[in-house]
Design an enzyme around this catalytic site. Sequence first.
Site, mmCIF file in Angstrom:
data_model
loop_
_atom_site.group_PDB
_atom_site.id
_atom_site.type_symbol
_atom_site.label_atom_id
_atom_site.label_comp_id
_atom_site.label_asym_id
_atom_site.label_seq_id
_atom_site.Cartn_x
_atom_site.Cartn_y
_atom_site.Cartn_z
ATOM 1 N N LYS A 361 7.036 9.808 -5.447
ATOM 2 C CA LYS A 361 6.306 9.085 -5.698
ATOM 3 C C LYS A 361 5.031 8.627 -5.254
ATOM 4 O O LYS A 361 4.053 9.528 -4.154
ATOM 5 C CB LYS A 361 7.012 7.893 -5.752
ATOM 6 C CG LYS A 361 7.136 7.674 -4.579
ATOM 7 C CD LYS A 361 7.941 6.495 -3.575
ATOM 8 C CE LYS A 361 8.511 6.029 -2.262
ATOM 9 N NZ LYS A 361 9.461 5.167 -2.293
ATOM 10 N N ARG A 455 17.167 -6.173 -1.092
ATOM 11 C CA ARG A 455 16.045 -5.611 -2.436
ATOM 12 C C ARG A 455 16.231 -4.987 -3.148
ATOM 13 O O ARG A 455 16.039 -5.906 -4.570
ATOM 14 C CB ARG A 455 15.509 -3.839 -1.709
ATOM 15 C CG ARG A 455 13.686 -3.804 -2.031
ATOM 16 C CD ARG A 455 12.923 -2.663 -1.268
ATOM 17 N NE ARG A 455 13.279 -1.642 -1.324
ATOM 18 C CZ ARG A 455 13.011 0.097 -0.893
ATOM 19 N NH1 ARG A 455 11.494 -0.490 -1.221
ATOM 20 N NH2 ARG A 455 13.676 0.773 -1.268
ATOM 21 N N HIS A 483 19.725 2.220 0.347
ATOM 22 C CA HIS A 483 19.260 3.084 1.579
ATOM 23 C C HIS A 483 18.546 2.234 2.192
ATOM 24 O O HIS A 483 19.102 0.802 2.796
ATOM 25 C CB HIS A 483 17.555 2.392 0.591
ATOM 26 C CG HIS A 483 16.095 2.819 0.914
ATOM 27 N ND1 HIS A 483 15.823 3.418 1.604
ATOM 28 C CD2 HIS A 483 14.908 2.098 1.406
ATOM 29 C CE1 HIS A 483 14.181 4.113 1.332
ATOM 30 N NE2 HIS A 483 13.787 2.613 1.658
ATOM 31 N N ARG A 545 16.775 12.045 0.626
ATOM 32 C CA ARG A 545 15.643 11.474 -0.856
ATOM 33 C C ARG A 545 14.029 11.489 0.845
ATOM 34 O O ARG A 545 14.398 10.233 1.709
ATOM 35 C CB ARG A 545 15.491 10.724 -0.806
ATOM 36 C CG ARG A 545 16.527 10.263 -1.857
ATOM 37 C CD ARG A 545 16.445 8.199 -2.662
ATOM 38 N NE ARG A 545 16.765 7.201 -1.222
ATOM 39 C CZ ARG A 545 17.778 7.153 -0.713
ATOM 40 N NH1 ARG A 545 18.848 7.518 -1.446
ATOM 41 N NH2 ARG A 545 17.657 5.746 0.096
ATOM 42 N N TYR A 590 -22.629 -4.697 3.699
ATOM 43 C CA TYR A 590 -22.213 -6.286 3.399
ATOM 44 C C TYR A 590 -22.892 -6.936 4.312
ATOM 45 O O TYR A 590 -21.678 -7.008 5.496
ATOM 46 C CB TYR A 590 -21.363 -6.523 2.216
ATOM 47 C CG TYR A 590 -21.004 -5.181 0.796
ATOM 48 C CD1 TYR A 590 -21.950 -5.803 -0.337
ATOM 49 C CD2 TYR A 590 -20.639 -4.757 0.454
ATOM 50 C CE1 TYR A 590 -22.389 -5.261 -1.051
ATOM 51 C CE2 TYR A 590 -20.668 -3.702 -1.115
ATOM 52 C CZ TYR A 590 -21.466 -4.294 -1.582
ATOM 53 O OH TYR A 590 -21.590 -3.384 -2.953
ATOM 54 N N CYS A 638 -17.413 -0.602 1.731
ATOM 55 C CA CYS A 638 -17.826 -0.757 0.518
ATOM 56 C C CYS A 638 -17.062 -0.061 -0.879
ATOM 57 O O CYS A 638 -15.860 0.547 -0.225
ATOM 58 C CB CYS A 638 -19.546 -0.164 -0.225
ATOM 59 S SG CYS A 638 -20.576 -0.334 1.603
ATOM 60 N N ASP A 640 -17.546 2.288 -3.169
ATOM 61 C CA ASP A 640 -17.782 4.073 -2.794
ATOM 62 C C ASP A 640 -18.790 4.821 -1.435
ATOM 63 O O ASP A 640 -18.645 5.690 -1.359
ATOM 64 C CB ASP A 640 -18.406 3.758 -3.862
ATOM 65 C CG ASP A 640 -18.287 3.365 -5.557
ATOM 66 O OD1 ASP A 640 -16.461 3.826 -5.675
ATOM 67 O OD2 ASP A 640 -18.922 2.023 -5.848
#
Length: 701
Positions: A361, A455, A483, A545, A590, A638, A640
């Site tokens: 995942k 859950r 789980h 898993r 920033y 930032c 990027d």
Amino acid sequence: MHTRQTPALDRLRLAAAVLVVAIHTDPLGSFAPDANWWLTRVLARLAVPCFAMLTGHFLARSQWWGLGRFCRRTALLYGAAVALYLPLNLYAGAWPDLRDLLLDGTFYHLWYFPAILLAAGLGRLLDRAGRAGLWLAGALYLAGLGGDSWYGLAVHLPGMGAFYAGVSCLWQYTRNGLFFLPLFVLLGARMQQAPPSRRCAGLALAALGGMTLEAALLRGLDAVRHDSMYLLLPLAAAGAFGWALGQNAGRDRQARRLSVLVYLLHPWCIVLLRGVARFFGCRALLVDNSAVHFGGVLALSVVLGVGADKALAALRTELPARTLPPHARAWREVDLGALRHNVRALRGALPAGCTLTAVVKADAYGHGAVAVARCLWGQGVRDFAVACPAEGMALRRAGIGGQILVLGWTDPACAPLLRRWRLTAAVTGLDHAKALSAAGVPLTVQLAVDTGMHRLGIPASDTDALVAVFALPHLKVTGVFSHLCTSDGRSEPDRAFAQAQCRRFAHALAVLRARSLDPGQTHLQASYGVLNPACTGGQVFDTARVGIALYGVYSDAAPVDRPPDLRPVLCLRARVAAVQSLAPGEGAGYGLAFVARRPTRLAVLAIGYADGIPRNFGETGGVVLLHGVRCPAVGRVCMDQMLVDATDLPGALGAGDRATLIGTDGGQTLSAEEVAGRCGTITNELLARLSPRLGLVVRDA
Ligand SMILES: *Cc1c(COP(=O)(O)O)cnc(C)c1O
């Protein structure tokens, strides 16, 4: 360091192309007809099988993932070849029709293209079919053989006359279509490791000797309809191929391209040479002298081939590249060798009878789900787990088979998609199960059982609900799982809770079995259930898993009961975009959150929070390797870019230099565990948040 390499397979390909030229020019024809017969009708018959074996070998080496690409490229090449020979078709007064195009090829040597396209597709199916595939390919070959050099004998067998008459409605020769090439594609696919080289050479020579006798005998009996296939040809070709495979090291791409071009161009060269001979009135020398003719055609083919290769290369460099280099800005490096190693290590750590389900995942925890799943498929992994249907669909589109279990909640409206892509949904509650069932689409599902995490899942104590799911129409329950939520802790309460979960799970399974309901595949452990086996008290289920451990890292630096020998699969790197000099008192980024206290050199890295680096990386003690030296991240990250204080780094630093955020550089290592710790999180989060916009460099050593 320079090591001598022998790209024997590519040289074999080139030699095969020369032999094909010989078939069409009879080099010894005007001197020694018998020797010429042996050269062109016996020895040179090895050429085309070698081409097909090479194709099968390389396709199977990457588990056939490249089949689509191979077919597209071959079809494109075939299209170009058809166009190239169209003037000769027209000159001969025969406009090729669709049958030529799809079955026989539009010019005499182009039969190979439709045949190899068919054989490559069929080869994949045959390869998957195990031993039966080999028998089938062998049977096809024998059927083709009877329509080729054994025709005069085979045609007398009952029914065979009609059979070959039928086949000849499709293909001009049995060599052209279904019968000849699949066996060689399959042999090449099955020969991935070279057998002992002496044995191969011996086999090739002995089979070639036998083939000479076979061919002579058949010629004497006047049985030959066409002479491409012999009974002993597969043995001779496999021997020659195995021998080359044993010598092979490295590759010679130019030889590879040249062999294709010589094959493609030589019939045109025959025509050109004849034209020249007629024009200058030197037919006796250029055409009637067979050796000169062969040499001339070959030389012209090579010259034109090299020229075409250069022209195509120039064309390629003039076109803008279609994709950016993945390491142009910031990228992940994924080491498939390490991944394979981890699969072996984890399988060793699993109890007997428990298989490995790969949790891929979140783009395989940022590692690139397709590349990872394909590699795992090659290691025999057949069970995959993802979080949502979209992730499962992406894997199916990339050709991943086996079971793909969607671990999270799936909207019942997605039922047709689950069906379409053969995804197994997790049933996360009785109402959920009813809604999935009400979609009216046959689905395979696995039952999530809540054993205390609160859950997802039907409470383990609600046995009536668990049983009820099995009775719902359209749902086929293929597994039951739960789980653990404290298996990463080794404290007494953590362990006691995990063991209680395990008992509740086992009890739920026992209830189902007592009602004669088959729970199918059962599973409870994730990575930490495997790393801390005490948490389940040694209970064994059908599969585990495994996510984070597969990628060679632990969630954090805490010790585990049984650490397998894992290797980190991923490195994260970025380029330096700019270097800034700040005077004391000047700020950067920033909010000017960083203020220089001394003359400061700042490296601006081309990676930011949109790539997965937490925004507060500079404030939580984040570090980065520049030229193998640890440098602190400063200021606010930032979207990027981010800033690194490189003042204490000895030596020059410039735009384009490489920074390492996870991994090793110059003997220094920043482990994922350390980086996650500095970010105040676990590696699972850090890696899963890596953005797909990062480049992906896959290393397959
Ligand atoms: C993510 C996940 C896993 C894998 O967990 P790791 O700790 O990374 O091995 C296993 N099972 C379920 C239900 C999950 O959601």
